[in-house]
Design a protein around this motif. Structure first.
Motif, PDB file in Angstrom:
ATOM      1  N   LEU A 343       0.828  -1.197   0.000  1.00 12.08           N
ATOM      2  CA  LEU A 343       0.000   0.000   0.000  1.00 12.08           C
ATOM      3  C   LEU A 343       0.867   1.253   0.000  1.00 12.08           C
ATOM      4  CD1 LEU A 343      -2.841   1.190   0.079  1.00 12.08           C
ATOM      5  CD2 LEU A 343      -2.765   1.051   2.592  1.00 12.08           C
ATOM      6  N   SER A 344       1.958   1.232   0.759  1.00 12.79           N
ATOM      7  CA  SER A 344       2.863   2.390   0.766  1.00 12.79           C
ATOM      8  C   SER A 344       3.450   2.626  -0.620  1.00 12.79           C
ATOM      9  CB  SER A 344       3.993   2.167   1.779  1.00 12.79           C
ATOM     10  OG  SER A 344       3.490   2.073   3.092  1.00 12.79           O
ATOM     11  N   PHE A 346       2.110   1.643  -3.476  1.00 10.23           N
ATOM     12  CA  PHE A 346       1.007   2.075  -4.337  1.00 10.23           C
ATOM     13  C   PHE A 346       0.726   3.564  -4.156  1.00 10.23           C
ATOM     14  CE2 PHE A 346      -3.489   2.876  -5.139  1.00 10.23           C
ATOM     15  CZ  PHE A 346      -3.651   2.344  -6.408  1.00 10.23           C
ATOM     16  N   VAL A 347       0.671   4.013  -2.913  1.00 12.54           N
ATOM     17  CA  VAL A 347       0.411   5.424  -2.629  1.00 12.54           C
ATOM     18  C   VAL A 347       1.497   6.292  -3.246  1.00 12.54           C
ATOM     19  CG1 VAL A 347       0.334   7.144  -0.775  1.00 12.54           C
ATOM     20  CG2 VAL A 347      -0.973   5.019  -0.562  1.00 12.54           C
ATOM     21  N   LYS A 348       2.750   5.837  -3.158  1.00 11.90           N
ATOM     22  CA  LYS A 348       3.861   6.612  -3.723  1.00 11.90           C
ATOM     23  C   LYS A 348       3.726   6.736  -5.242  1.00 11.90           C
ATOM     24  CE  LYS A 348       7.940   6.108  -1.979  1.00 11.90           C
ATOM     25  NZ  LYS A 348       8.304   7.491  -1.593  1.00 11.90           N
ATOM     26  N   CYS A 349       3.201   5.662  -5.865  1.00 10.58           N
ATOM     27  CA  CYS A 349       3.089   5.660  -7.324  1.00 10.58           C
ATOM     28  C   CYS A 349       1.824   6.342  -7.821  1.00 10.58           C
ATOM     29  CB  CYS A 349       3.114   4.226  -7.843  1.00 10.58           C
ATOM     30  SG  CYS A 349       4.678   3.371  -7.599  1.00 10.58           S
ATOM     31  N   ALA A 350       0.746   6.256  -7.052  1.00  5.14           N
ATOM     32  CA  ALA A 350      -0.563   6.706  -7.534  1.00  5.14           C
ATOM     33  C   ALA A 350      -0.926   8.118  -7.119  1.00  5.14           C
ATOM     34  CB  ALA A 350      -1.656   5.744  -7.057  1.00  5.14           C
ATOM     35  N   PHE A 351      -0.298   8.633  -6.058  1.00  6.35           N
ATOM     36  CA  PHE A 351      -0.673   9.946  -5.533  1.00  6.35           C
ATOM     37  C   PHE A 351       0.526  10.872  -5.485  1.00  6.35           C
ATOM     38  CE2 PHE A 351      -4.951   9.121  -4.125  1.00  6.35           C
ATOM     39  CZ  PHE A 351      -4.978   7.766  -3.779  1.00  6.35           C
ATOM     40  N   GLU A 352       0.255  12.149  -5.670  1.00  5.78           N
ATOM     41  CA  GLU A 352       1.241  13.156  -5.298  1.00  5.78           C
ATOM     42  C   GLU A 352       1.420  13.079  -3.785  1.00  5.78           C
ATOM     43  OE1 GLU A 352       2.501  15.907  -7.211  1.00  5.78           O
ATOM     44  OE2 GLU A 352       1.299  15.884  -9.041  1.00  5.78           O
ATOM     45  N   GLU A 353       2.547  13.539  -3.297  1.00  6.65           N
ATOM     46  CA  GLU A 353       2.836  13.430  -1.863  1.00  6.65           C
ATOM     47  C   GLU A 353       1.735  14.089  -1.024  1.00  6.65           C
ATOM     48  OE1 GLU A 353       6.452  14.331   1.324  1.00  6.65           O
ATOM     49  OE2 GLU A 353       6.665  14.842  -0.797  1.00  6.65           O
ATOM     50  N   GLY A 354       1.130  13.296  -0.146  1.00 10.97           N
ATOM     51  CA  GLY A 354       0.086  13.796   0.745  1.00 10.97           C
ATOM     52  C   GLY A 354      -1.290  13.875   0.119  1.00 10.97           C
ATOM     53  N   GLY A 366      -8.025   2.133  -3.431  1.00 11.56           N
ATOM     54  CA  GLY A 366      -6.640   1.722  -3.626  1.00 11.56           C
ATOM     55  C   GLY A 366      -6.287   0.506  -2.792  1.00 11.56           C
ATOM     56  N   LYS A 367      -6.858   0.403  -1.590  1.00 14.88           N
ATOM     57  CA  LYS A 367      -6.598  -0.763  -0.747  1.00 14.88           C
ATOM     58  C   LYS A 367      -7.079  -2.045  -1.427  1.00 14.88           C
ATOM     59  CE  LYS A 367      -6.881   1.571   3.769  1.00 14.88           C
ATOM     60  NZ  LYS A 367      -7.635   1.640   5.046  1.00 14.88           N
ATOM     61  N   ASP A 368      -8.258  -1.974  -2.052  1.00 17.40           N
ATOM     62  CA  ASP A 368      -8.785  -3.148  -2.745  1.00 17.40           C
ATOM     63  C   ASP A 368      -7.917  -3.511  -3.947  1.00 17.40           C
ATOM     64  OD1 ASP A 368     -10.905  -3.344  -0.967  1.00 17.40           O
ATOM     65  OD2 ASP A 368     -12.210  -2.054  -2.172  1.00 17.40           O
ATOM     66  N   LEU A 383       0.238  -0.620 -11.804  1.00 14.68           N
ATOM     67  CA  LEU A 383      -1.119  -0.103 -11.642  1.00 14.68           C
ATOM     68  C   LEU A 383      -1.120   1.273 -10.990  1.00 14.68           C
ATOM     69  CD1 LEU A 383      -3.308  -3.163 -10.629  1.00 14.68           C
ATOM     70  CD2 LEU A 383      -3.176  -1.986 -12.806  1.00 14.68           C
ATOM     71  N   GLY A 384      -0.255   1.450 -10.009  1.00 10.09           N
ATOM     72  CA  GLY A 384      -0.189   2.770  -9.370  1.00 10.09           C
ATOM     73  C   GLY A 384       0.194   3.850 -10.343  1.00 10.09           C
TER      74      GLY A 384
END
Length: 834
Positions: A343-344, A346-354, A366-368, A383-384
């Motif tokens: 998940l960490s 994925f978040v780094k790849c899919a979202f801008e920081e924060g 995103g969790k699913d 995918l991210g």
């Protein structure tokens, strides 16, 4: 590639509309048939979006789409006949109407040819009608083209993936520390004798889990860097050739390229000397070899003279390889990432920081999505990256709820659904590009974009109309960068004239899966269950089963032959006679003595690639009948002459030449007005460029390497505006100054590379008027003493690299050199070698 049916249909309908109104169509009396074919295709096209959406849940519909796509490809081959005829007529008109010209380009029986074309049109209509009458078609509804997830990808074309760095590794700290601790141990207590000086640590795991990334993390750890006198990295792959590995490990140890011609004994002696009494770390990446004898031969060489505490780190997918090679009593078994670490990542790849805190609903979806990735970093990253900065919940839901995840569960099935989903979400033009990569060899590093883009052009994938009429080569580079941003290509390096890249094994598996049997590799294992719809053939070995394979096929568009000892003219003649729609022919390190004259019948051929074929001394003049040819790649060191009618290759855009000729024939290469890229390499006898300079007007890239007798000066040349953007001159000792005709590209030249020109004395003052110049690279020009005055006028210049030019380097040293003020405005100035 069932998903490609809709864009293929759309392209064919557009081409049908255009061709139906052309003079050729009227002359052949097929206008009405083509118009009927177009209407049938339009009816089918209208339901394809619905079919593509439903096919994941319906195997019968998937089969129907595959059959439909095969018929569409047959239709595409047929429509190419019209374009080939138009090109043939263009050459005849341009060459005059002499009996000799008409005979050279004539068809044996024009009436029979027209009848055949008419029959094929009706046959394709009948096949489409049968598919239209199928029950699968009856269950489909008309859906007009609407924006889908894949089509939205291009909205954020400027979005970069700079946040995804190889050094940013999540969830591997424990494994890294475990390996580093093993590396810090001075000896190997698990085995006795001299082997105690050398420990071998295997890292084992499924493809895509990040074995190589972990090895790189360890390799660059500060504790490791400080503990080893010598560090070496060696990519191994399937071919565990001891001679090759010895040579390349030696090159890594010495930091230089090892010359050809050394025997294995000489290489081993030099490697033993390079490693003697040194504590070294060697990474052997991606090892597949299960032959204990081969490994023992290399291991014994490395052990000899190794200082205590030396280590080898091995990455492999196979436990059996680890058991053969390992010495530490066990191996590092790389597990999947935990859900939290996935998940960490994925978040780094899919979202801008924060940004995830601002979109809680997307974060929950995103969790699913992460759960479906099964802890495979490559799948998470892919995918991210697809969802980066996308805030439309419909796109996220489409990925979360996609049923593609449930397909193909065996083998690598836990990974491929994730990768296939990334493919599904691509816009259609990128799907076609990626799917065509099925012809690239697996376990290979160092592909280059020049060859890749030439392949895309050969298969008609690139379209310039949607990009402001950009050159096809530029469109191809744009598509490549879009795929790179989505993590389909790895280890991309900017080599100034092109990009080099690798394709991960999992991505290769993906494109093979997508190609659905259209690509076939023929090797010693045989070819069971060959589909008649195979379009791309690669021969790694030509044995008794080859003739059987060829007899089953007639729709092949690509033939690649790699390092086959028993390729002969008979094999090539059979391929030419059977595969009239061949678009791409590559013969690399093949044993053939010559090309059959019948090659001139391949009027659909777009790319002919001959490399390292030392027996070929001449090319048949019938090659000049290939009016569709866009790429001619001839790196045959014993080639004595080129065909005399080269000017008739009116579509040629890329020409790569190695020849023994001292000069170019009149009315040959110099008349190729469509040429965009010209490479002259190892033309040791060549004394001058083509006297006819027509080719220069359209040329974008000119690369000249190792032409020892070449004089670039053109007598009585009138400077005309050129379109040249990239110019490279390497190992041209007769050049003492840049020739005056280069001034024609004052407003266009972006890259200038000059290397190993030992007699170059100065750069001209007029170089400072090249206001578009962005990169200037000067290497191994010892007589070059200074830069021209007014270099500050080159405001577009972003990179200057100077190496092995002693006096010039001294004068350009930062802040202290006499010439430093001339280039102080350039952001990137370096003095290391190429």
């Amino acid at each position: 590639m069932a998903e490609l049916a809709f864009p293929l249909a759309a392209k064919l309908i557009e081409r049908l509309s255009s061709i139906a109104s052309e003079e050729i169509c009227l002359a052949w009396c097929v206008q009405a048939d083509l118009q009927k074919l177009g209407r049938t295709m339009s009816t089918i096209r209208d339901v394809l979006l619905d079919a593509e959406e439903k096919q994941a849940r319906n195997s019968g519909l998937r089969s129907w789409l595959r059959q439909l796509k095969d018929v569409f490809l047959d239709a595409e081959d047929l429509l190419d006949e019209f374009e080939c005829e138009a090109l043939r007529r263009q050459v005849v008109r341009g060459s005059g109407t002499t009996r000799k010209v008409r005979r050279f380009f004539s068809r044996s029986n024009p009436v029979a040819f027209r009848l055949r074309v008419g029959h094929e049109i009706k046959d394709i209509r009948q096949q489409l009608q049968e598919l239209k009458d199928d029950k699968n078609f009856a269950d489909l509804r008309t859906v007009h083209h609407h924006p889908r997830l894949g089509d939205h990808v291009r909205e954020n074309r400027n979005t970069t993936h700079s946040f995804v760095r190889a050094s940013e590794v999540i969830g591997r700290e424990t494994e890294k520390n475990e390996i580093v601790d093993l590396l810090m141990v001075q000896g190997d207590d698990h085995q006795g004798g001299v082997n105690r000086n050398l420990s071998i640590i295997p890292i084992v795991g499924l493809g895509g889990l990040g074995k190589t990334t972990l090895a790189k993390l360890v390799y660059n750890d500060e504790r490791v860097v400080g503990s080893f006198e010598l560090r070496m990295w060696q990519y191994v792959s399937v071919d565990f050739d001891v001679t090759r590995l010895t040579k390349e490990i030696l090159g890594s140890a010495l930091g230089t390229q090892i010359s050809e011609g050394l025997s294995l004994d000489q290489l081993q002696a030099q490697l033993r000397d390079a490693l003697k009494d040194k504590k070294f770390l060697l990474v052997l990446d991606d090892v597949w070899n299960e032959d204990r004898i081969k490994w023992s031969e290399l291991r014994d060489l490395l052990i000899e003279g190794a200082k205590i505490g030396s280590k080898i780190v091995v990455t492999t997918r196979n436990i059996s390889v680890a058991s053969i090679m390992g010495t530490v009593g066990t191996y590092i078994n790389l597990e999947v990432l935990s859900f939290e670490d996935s998940l960490s990542l994925f978040v780094k790849c899919a979202f801008e920081e924060g940004q995830e805190r601002q979109h809680p609903s997307l974060y929950e979806m995103g969790k699913d999505i992460v759960k479906k990735c099964g802890g495979v970093p490559l799948a998470v990253k892919t995918l991210g990256s697809q969802l980066y900065s996308k805030t439309d919940e419909r796109r996220w839901k489409l990925i979360r709820d996609s049923e593609i995840w449930e397909l193909e569960q065996e083998g690598d099935g836990h990974i491929l659904p994730a990768l296939r989903l990334s493919y599904t979400q691509l816009p259609s033009h990128l799907k076609q590009c990626l799917a065509s990569c099925s012809i690239l060899p697996k376990n290979y590093i160092g592909f280059n974009t020049m060859d890749l883009i030439s392949d895309w052009m050969a298969h008609g994938i690139l379209e310039s109309r949607d990009h402001g009429n950009m050159e096809l080569e530029d469109v191809g580079e744009l598509y490549f960068k879009e795929l790179r941003e989505r993590s389909f290509f790895q280890n991309v390096k900017d080599c100034t004239f092109c990009y080099t890249f690798d394709m991960h094994d999992l991505i290769h598996d993906l494109v093979q899966s997508v190609a659905q049997g259209e690509s076939l590799t023929v090797d010693s294992a045989g070819t069971k269950g060959v589909s008649e719809n195979v379009r791309h053939l690669t021969f790694l070995e030509v044995g008794q089963n080859v003739s059987t394979t060829l007899q089953k096929l007639n729709k092949v568009r690509t033939i690649q032959v790699r390092s086959c000892e028993n390729i002969d003219e008979s094999f090539l003649s059979t391929c030419i006679s059977r595969f009239k729609y061949l678009r791409l022919l590559k013969l690399t390190n093949a044993s053939c003595n010559l090309l059959p004259g019948s090659i001139g019948s391949l009027k659909h051929l777009r790319s002919l690639h001959l490399a390292r074929n030392e027996r070929i001394t001449a090319l048949p003049n019938s090659i000049c009948k290939l009016q569709s040819l866009q790429t001619l790649f001839i790196r045959c060191v014993n080639l004595e002459e080129f065909p005399r009618d080269m000017r008739k290759l009116i579509s040629l855009r890329r020409l790569v030449i190695t020849t023994k000729q001292s000069s170019f024939p009149e009315n040959g290469v110099g008349c190729l007005t469509s040429l965009r890229y010209l490479f002259l390499g190892e033309c040791h006898n060549l004394t001058c460029l083509p006297r006819d300079t027509s080719y220069l007007a359209s040329l974008h890239t000119l690369m000249i390497i190792s032409c020892k007798q070449l004089d670039l000066v053109m007598k009585n040349y009138q400077v005309i505006p050129l379109r040249l953007q990239k110019l490279g001159i390497v190992e041209v000792p007769r050049m003492v100054a840049l020739p005056e005709w280069f001034q024609g590209c004052t407003n266009t030249l972006r890259v200038l590379i000059i290397g190993d020109c030992e007699n170059l004395e100065a750069l001209p003052r007029w170089l400072t008027s090249f206001t578009s110049l962005r990169r200037l690279i000067l290497e191994s020009c010892p007589k070059l003493l200074s830069l021209p005055d007014e270099m500050h006028r080159l405001t577009a210049l972003t990179k200057v690299r100077i190496a092995d030019c002693p006096d010039l380097e001294r004068r350009c040293q930062r802040n202290t050199g006499e010439d430093w003020p001339k280039i102080s405005h350039v952001p990137n100035v370096s003095f290391e070698g190429l």
